[in-house]
Design an enzyme around this catalytic site. Structure first.
Site, mmCIF file in Angstrom:
data_model
loop_
_atom_site.group_PDB
_atom_site.id
_atom_site.type_symbol
_atom_site.label_atom_id
_atom_site.label_comp_id
_atom_site.label_asym_id
_atom_site.label_seq_id
_atom_site.Cartn_x
_atom_site.Cartn_y
_atom_site.Cartn_z
ATOM 1 N N VAL A 1 0.844 -1.196 0.000
ATOM 2 C CA VAL A 1 0.000 0.000 0.000
ATOM 3 C C VAL A 1 0.880 1.248 0.000
ATOM 4 C CG1 VAL A 1 -1.764 1.335 1.227
ATOM 5 C CG2 VAL A 1 -1.819 -1.158 1.301
ATOM 6 N N ILE B 1 5.801 4.942 1.155
ATOM 7 C CA ILE B 1 5.347 5.533 2.425
ATOM 8 C C ILE B 1 5.259 4.450 3.501
ATOM 9 C CG2 ILE B 1 3.503 6.811 3.566
ATOM 10 C CD1 ILE B 1 2.581 7.777 0.814
ATOM 11 N N ASP C 1 -8.412 -0.233 -7.536
ATOM 12 C CA ASP C 1 -7.090 -0.271 -6.903
ATOM 13 C C ASP C 1 -7.153 0.355 -5.501
ATOM 14 O OD1 ASP C 1 -3.970 -0.397 -7.246
ATOM 15 O OD2 ASP C 1 -4.397 1.667 -6.658
ATOM 16 N N LYS D 1 -6.552 -1.305 -1.577
ATOM 17 C CA LYS D 1 -5.629 -0.715 -0.610
ATOM 18 C C LYS D 1 -6.353 -0.296 0.669
ATOM 19 C CE LYS D 1 -2.400 0.755 -4.197
ATOM 20 N NZ LYS D 1 -2.150 1.830 -5.190
ATOM 21 N N GLY E 1 6.347 3.014 -8.399
ATOM 22 C CA GLY E 1 7.678 3.189 -8.987
ATOM 23 C C GLY E 1 8.643 2.171 -8.416
#
Lengths: 432, 432
Positions: B132, B136, B201, B205, B302
Site C-alpha cells: 500500500v 510511504i 485499486d 488498498k 515506482g
C-alpha cells in the site's frame, strides 16, 4: 497475558499523557502488543502536589533508588526534561540493564552521544521518538523505514509556536507582535518566547534529526540559526504575490558528503506539501535516493501526541526485547564522520527587500553592486510609496548564489547613499 | 559482518528496484543494520528475457524448488504479483520457516487472512509495507508507531493515476478525457485504465489499511466504490469557488464500533494537508485518539520507492528475527470483529449539480423534495446558461445527512418535469 513493569520519571504534561494513554487505550495495547504494560513507580519531586491524574497510593515516590533497585522494573521512561538529574538517572538505569525511553530533546542535542554510547555498551534499547516532532513517528521512519536509502535532504517545520505565528500572519494578515501576543494568550507561546521565535528549539531538533538521517555526530552550535522576528506583513504579501508562503524551516542537506545545516524563515511554493502545514502542526519532508520525496505531518507537542510517541517507544521495546537474551539496538549512531559546511558556502536563492531613494540611476547602482559579486537577478519589483514620495520599496529575487556573495553585496549596498535601509533577506527554497 | 541470504520471486519493476537498492545503497544498509543482505536466488519465468539489471550467472532460476529447498535462504521476497503462484510459493516458503516480504496488494486484499494465519502458525514474520502506498511507511506506522492509539478515522489518496488526473484537471483546467490520454502517454495510466479510474485499486488498498487500523477482517466487496470518470471541469470550477479541491479519497471511520468504508471523489478544503498532494503522489491521513491528526505523504508507486519499502521490510526481519529462536510477529490481525456499515447509513455533506428549467417555481419544487427527505441546504447557486436560455445550472450543498436520504431525494428529483438532469453528486469532507 504477559506483563512488563515500567517506571515514569516525571508526571508533568507528557508524563500525564503517557499515564492516560496507558489507561484509556489499555485494551488496544494489550491486544496489539500481547503485553500488559504496568506503571510500577512514578518519580516526582513533590509528593503532595496535585497532578490532575489519579495515581494509586504506593506508586508515587520521590526516591529514584526505589526504581533503580527494583529489578522487576524493565523500562525507565524519562519525561522529566532538563539536563540533570535526567542524564544521571538514565545512565544509572542503563548500568542496571534497564531499557530507556526519553522525550528529552535538549539533553539529546547536547549530550546525546554519551547516552547512545552507554546504551550500546550495556546492550539496552534507547528510544527517543518523542524528542522531535511530538506524535510524528519520524525517528522510527529514519532509523527503520528508510534504512535502504541514502537520505539526501531533510526539511522540517519542527516548532509549533513559530508555525502558529506565521500561519496567523499569512491567513489572517496579522502583524508579528499582535500574533505573538495572541499565541501567548492561547498558551502556544511562553512568557519568554525566545527559545521558539529565535529558532533555538528548532536548532536542537534539527541536530537530532540530522545526526540520525546522516549517521553522524552533530555539534549543535554549528547549525546556522535565524528566528522569525524580522518577518513582517509586507514580506508575507510579497511572498503571496510570488505564489509562495513563509515557513520557519530546519534544513539539512548532504552536499557531496558535507552537511548543510540551517534554521531560518524560508519562502516555499504554495503548492508544496509543507506549505499547507498550518497552525501549531509540525512536518518533516525527506528526500531519499530510493524513496524519493516523503513527508510526515502531525502534532509536534501536547500531552497526548507526545505521549503517543512515548507509548510507541515502550511497546517497541516490549515487543522486540523483553523476552530476548541479546536485545538488538536498532539505532546506529556515528557511522560516518561528516563535516558541517560553513554557512558562507551554502547556496540558495534570496528575496531581498530594501528601501531606496526615488531618483534616476538608483536601480543601476544597486544592480552594479550585485554584479560585482556575481549575484544575478531573477526578478526586480520597484514600488513607489504613497506617504513618502522620495522613497521606493525595492524587492529583488536572486538566482542561485552563495550566502557569502549575498552578504558581501548587502554589506556594500547598505553603504550606498541611495539605499535607506535593507529591510529583510529571506531565503527561497524550491525543492528542485 | 553478519550475512543473510534472501531470494527474490520475480524480477519485474519492483524486483529490479530492490536489486538496485541493495547494490547502490549496500554500504548504508550494512552500516545501519549490521548485516550484509545477499540475494542468493532470483526466480523468473523466462531465463532468457533481457531484464535491464546485471544479475550474476547461477543466481537466476526458473525452478522455485531451488529456493524452497535451500535452507540457507532465510527470507523470501515475493515481487511477482498476481494471485497464483505467488500464494502457493509464500505458503510453501512459510512451511519451511522462511520469513516473508511481499508487495502484493491484490493477494492481501483478497486472501490476506490465509497468509497471516499461516505466518502466525509457523512463527515467521510476514511483512507487506510495499503493498500500500509504495514508499510511504504507513503499514509500520499503523502496526507499530500507533499501537498506543485508538484509530478513529483514516483518509487516503492511495491511487497515483487518479491523483495525477485530478491534479491536471485542477491546476491546468484539463478535461477528464484529455488528461486521461496524457496520463496514458506518460505511463501513469494503463491502456485499460479501469482498475485505477473506477477506484478498484484504491478499494483493495483501503481494505488492507482498514484491516490493520481497526484490527479486523475486511471483506473487500463491502467497501463502497465510485471512480472519477464523472468529474468534469465544471465541478472543478465550483469546488474552487468554495475554496475546495476534489480528490479520490479512500475513507475508513470507526463510528461507534461500526466501520464506514468508502472510496469516492471527495471535495476537501484547499487548506487541508491532503489538498496539496499533487500529481502521482499518495498520502494517508489518520486521526488517532492520542496522536491526533497525522499524515504520511510520498511516492505510491515506482521501482525505487516501492523497492525502498521492500528493503525496509527485509531489514526489519534481519534486525529483529534472524538471530532469535522465537521470532516475534508484530502484526496482529483480527483482534476485533467489527461490522461494516451499510453505505445507506453513512453521513456526509453533499454537492449536487443539476440542470433545471428556467421558470418560476422550480427552486421551490426542488427545495420541497429535499425537505420531504429532511435534507437541509447549506447553500444554493443558480446560474443561467448563455447558450440555452431555457435552462439553468443549479448547484446545491447540503448540511450533514445520510446517503439514503440524499439518494431518495435525487431519485424523486429526477422525476420532476423541471429537472432536465442530475449532473453529479460529490461528497464533501471537512475533517471536523
Amino acid at each position: 497475558m504477559k506483563k512488563v513493569k515500567i517506571a515514569l520519571l516525571g508526571l508533568g504534561n507528557v508524563g500525564r499523557g503517557v499515564w492516560n494513554i496507558l489507561k484509556e487505550n489499555e485494551e488496544e495495547i494489550m491486544k496489539r502488543s500481547g503485553f500488559k504494560v504496568e506503571v510500577a513507580k512514578v518519580l516526582v519531586r513533590d509528593i503532595n502536589k496535585p497532578r490532575g491524574v489519579e495515581v494509586p497510593d504506593g506508586i508515587v515516590t520521590t526516591d529514584f533508588n526505589e526504581i533503580l533497585n527494583d529489578d522487576s522494573i524493565k523500562i525507565v521512561v524519562e519525561v522529566m526534561g532538563g539536563i540533570e538529574p535526567a542524564r544521571e538517572y538514565m545512565l544509572k538505569s542503563m548500568s542496571r540493564k534497564k531499557q530507556i525511553v526519553t522525550a528529552n530533546k535538549m539533553l539529546l542535542a547536547t549530550n546525546g552521544d554519551e547516552l547512545y554510547k552507554k546504551a550500546d555498551e550495556e546492550g539496552v534499547m534507547f528510544n527517543y521518538e518523542a524528542s522531535v516532532a511530538g506524535g510524528i513517528p519520524i525517528i522510527q521512519a529514519i532509523n527503520e523505514s528508510l534504512t535502504g536509502n541514502k537520505i539526501k535532504e531533510l526539511y522540517g517545520i519542527v516548532n509549533g509556536t513559530t508555525n502558529f505565528i506565521l500561519s496567523k500572519m499569512e491567513l489572517e494578515n496579522g502583524k508579528f507582535d499582535d500574533v505573538l501576543k495572541l499565541a501567548q494568550e492561547m498558551g502556544y507561546a511562553e512568557a519568554d518566547p525566545t527559545s521558539d521565535i529565535e529558532g533555538y528549539d528548532a536548532q536542537y531538533k534539527l541536530a537530532i534529526l540530522a545526526s540520525l538521517a546522516f549517521g553522524t555526530k552533530i555539534d549543535v552550535s554549528k547549525v546556522y540559526r535565524e528566528g522569525i522576528t524580522k518577518i513582517t506583513d509586507v514580506d508575507m504579501e510579497y511572498a503571496k504575490s510570488f505564489g509562495m508562503v513563509i515557513k520557519l524551516l530546519a534544513i539539512a542537506k548532504d552536499v557531496d558528503g558535507q552537511l548543510e545545516l540551517r534554521v531560518h524563515p524560508t519562502m516555499i511554493p504554495e503548492t508544496h506539501p509543507l506549505a499547507n502545514v498550518y497552525d501549531s502542526f509540525n512536518a518533516v519532508f525527506i528526500k531519499g535516493n530510493a524513496v524519493g520525496d516523503l513527508m510526515f505531518y502531525g502534532r509536534g507537542a501536547g500531552d497526548l501526541p507526545t505521549g503517543s510517541a512515548v507509548v510507541a517507544d515502550i511497546i517497541s521495546i516490549v515487543r522486540t526485547n523483553i523476552d530476548v537474551d541479546n536485545p538488538i539496538s536498532v539505532v546506529k549512531n556515528n557511522l560516518w564522520n561528516k563535516e558541517i559546511m560553513d554557512v558562507a558556502n551554502v547556496e540558495s536563492k534570496y528575496y531581498i527587500r530594501a528601501t531606496v531613494q526615488d531618483r534616476p540611476g538608483v536601480l543601476g547602482e544597486v544592480s552594479a553592486v550585485f554584479g560585482n559579486y556575481e549575484v544575478s537577478m531573477h526578478s526586480v519589483i520597484q514600488k513607489g510609496e504613497i506617504k513618502n514620495k522620495s522613497k521606493v520599496a525595492l524587492v529583488l529575487v536572486t538566482h542561485m548564489t552563495t550566502e557569502e556573495k549575498v552578504r558581501k553585496a548587502l554589506d556594500e549596498l547598505s553603504k550606498l547613499n541611495a539605499v535607506e535601509s535593507i529591510e529583510n533577506l529571506i531565503r527561497i527554497e524550491e525543492f528542485e
